[in-house]
Design an enzyme around this catalytic site. Structure first.
Site, PDB file in Angstrom:
ATOM      1  N   SER A 264      -1.122   1.615  -0.555  1.00  0.00           N
ATOM      2  CA  SER A 264      -0.947   0.584   0.276  1.00  0.00           C
ATOM      3  C   SER A 264       0.538   0.037   0.665  1.00  0.00           C
ATOM      4  CB  SER A 264      -1.934  -0.367   0.200  1.00  0.00           C
ATOM      5  OG  SER A 264      -2.562  -1.011   1.243  1.00  0.00           O
ATOM      6  N   HIS A 405     -10.372   2.300   1.329  1.00  0.00           N
ATOM      7  CA  HIS A 405      -9.141   1.967   0.823  1.00  0.00           C
ATOM      8  C   HIS A 405      -8.791   1.757  -0.489  1.00  0.00           C
ATOM      9  CE1 HIS A 405      -4.897   0.518   1.661  1.00  0.00           C
ATOM     10  NE2 HIS A 405      -5.067  -0.785   1.227  1.00  0.00           N
TER      11      HIS A 405
HETATM   12  C1  GCU Z   1      -2.977  -5.597   4.206  1.00  0.00           C
HETATM   13  C2  GCU Z   1      -1.818  -5.339   5.048  1.00  0.00           C
HETATM   14  C3  GCU Z   1      -1.671  -3.586   4.966  1.00  0.00           C
HETATM   15  C4  GCU Z   1      -1.267  -3.511   3.324  1.00  0.00           C
HETATM   16  C5  GCU Z   1      -2.262  -3.922   2.432  1.00  0.00           C
HETATM   17  C6  GCU Z   1      -2.291  -3.702   0.789  1.00  0.00           C
HETATM   18  O1  GCU Z   1      -4.232  -4.967   4.331  1.00  0.00           O
HETATM   19  O2  GCU Z   1      -2.120  -5.494   6.342  1.00  0.00           O
HETATM   20  O3  GCU Z   1      -0.413  -3.242   5.717  1.00  0.00           O
HETATM   21  O4  GCU Z   1      -1.226  -1.893   3.160  1.00  0.00           O
HETATM   22  O5  GCU Z   1      -2.863  -5.348   2.792  1.00  0.00           O
HETATM   23  O6  GCU Z   1      -1.191  -3.801   0.613  1.00  0.00           O
HETATM   24  O7  GCU Z   1      -3.156  -3.617   0.357  1.00  0.00           O
END
Ligand code: GCU
Length: 424
Positions: A264, A405
């Site tokens: 992420s 995710h």
């Molecule tokens: C949020 C953010 C993302 C990121 C994510 C994370 O959702 O909007 O861009 O990748 O956090 O790091 O868990």
């Protein structure tokens, strides 16, 4: 102009921080409909600013790569500070019977200090296989919730203090993200695994600057928001390079065989760290999405409008100009992947993670291929997105995992396949 973008531009002028309705309106604008993706043309990483086409690997490495790296520094992730004037690696703890006697475990404090009297330190947790016949290759990545959250061993020191939220550093956070690290499996397969908590490098909030590594180099007292010269992603990437400096000093680790991974926001970070520091042999982006692997021009899932407002410190200040103005960017994120060429890059998506735009991540991985071709490589060996949970191999490789995710054992099996091919 595409109606979604038109609306995004209007919202970009409104005050996000003080008006919850602006935040809601921005989120309501998120596009999850493939038919709404605006038409776009991707810039070519082989096209120079003065209209020439790069034709050889040498031209890429000596001319175009540095030019693109500078563009990303200036427009998106900020300048990369130098190594600190002095570094020291202090072994805080060591166990020879870790992970049921299969591993050596060390906790190492990485001290960074400057001639100006400033210093900053952060702690690395490292597992390496016991009785390994030769120095082991390693996976290095930053963690979200502290080193103690990455392992099921309950005597690992808590890290993440710089965030300043002791309520998050409780005993029940131990081991909660152990699957994301899979240390036991790594060690069984002959790999070492290492992590550092990202908050200890730059506490992840807009006011984290004066507690960050950038305070070694600049006066940042009270600074809040997007900085003109630096970004937190750049700071975390700098921390990864210091982690690698440390691994270079550990007997039992082969520092020429380090795979960098991140999930992420930390996947965005690993792509940037891999671009800046060519010592990393493999670069892995897991569900990195917007501002990471995915193509911005698709306007699918998370947008610059959201990310720049919600996490202003992640990018440099001038990046704001590209909100709903992605076509004006002299690059897109396939350039970022290409900066690691000819080294292997792994891009991992998750099917339900539409926020990160799996298809955009795939297309970006595919389009980085133009640069790999200069090195006689096919890049990503696929013409279309693979079926769920199927790994597409190649110097650029890709999979889309069933589910949400996250960074799971299924993702790790792909990384290990690639690591077994390139590192062993
Ligand atoms: C949020 C953010 C993302 C990121 C994510 C994370 O959702 O909007 O861009 O990748 O956090 O790091 O868990």
């Amino acid at each position: 102009m595409h109606p979604l973008k038109q609306r995004a531009r209007e919202l970009a002028t409104q005050d996000y921080r003080s008006a919850p309705s602006v935040r809601e309106a921005i989120l309501a604008l998120t596009n999850y409909d493939e038919s709404q993706v605006p038409p776009y043309t991707l810039p070519s990483p082989l096209q120079t600013a003065d209209g020439k086409t790069i034709a050889t690997a040498n031209e890429w490495m000596n001319f175009q790569r540095p030019a693109i790296l500078n563009l990303f520094k200036k427009e998106m992730y900020g300048q990369m500070p130098p190594r600190p004037d002095q570094m020291a690696f202090e072994i805080l703890t060591e166990r020879n019977d870790a992970l049921d006697n299969t591993a050596i475990r060390q906790e190492i404090r990485i001290h960074c200090s400057m001639r100006n009297g400033r210093s900053h330190s952060f702690d690395m947790l490292l597992y390496r296989p016991k009785n390994a016949p030769e120095p082991a290759p390693a996976f290095l990545g930053l963690c979200f919730k502290g080193n103690h959250a990455t392992t099921d061993e309950t005597d690992v020191r808590m890290t993440g203090q710089r965030l300043g939220k002791p309520e998050l550093l409780t005993e029940d956070t131990r081991g909660i993200q152990a699957e994301r690290w899979s240390f036991r499996e790594l060690v069984k397969r002959g790999y070492a695994g290492a992590t550092i908590c990202y908050h200890d490098i730059f506490p992840d909030h807009a006011g984290g600057w004066d507690q960050s590594i950038f305070a070694l180099f600049e006066d940042l007292d009270g600074f809040n928001g997007a900085h003109p010269k630096y970004s937190s992603i750049g700071g975390w990437a700098w921390g990864l390079s210091r982690g690698l400096d440390c691994l270079e000093h550990i007997p039992g680790i082969d520092p020429t065989r380090i795979a960098l991974h991140g999930h992420s926001r930390l996947g965005k970070t690993s792509l940037w760290a891999g671009a800046c520091d060519q010592r990393f042999r493999i670069v892995i982006s897991n569900d990195s999405g917007c501002g990471g692997a995915t193509l911005a021009r698709r306007f699918f899932g998370e947008t610059y409008l959201f990310i720049v407002n919600a996490m202003p410190h992640w990018f440099v200040k001038s990046f704001r100009q590209y909100i709903a103005n992605e076509d004006a960017m002299p690059f897109d994120q396939h350039f970022l992947i290409a900066l690691s060429a000819p080294r292997p890059v792994v891009v991992a998506s998750a099917a339900e993670d539409l926020w990160a735009d799996p298809k955009g991540e795939f297309l970006s991985a595919q389009n980085a291929g133009a640069v790999y071709a200069l090195f006689g490589s096919k890049g990503l060996e696929a013409d279309a997105m693979p079926a769920l949970d199927e790994y597409v191999t190649g110097d650029v490789s890709y999979h889309v995992r069933t589910g949400k995710h996250d960074q799971t054992w299924v993702d790790w099996q792909h990384y290990l396949k690639i690591a077994d091919r390139y590192l062993v």
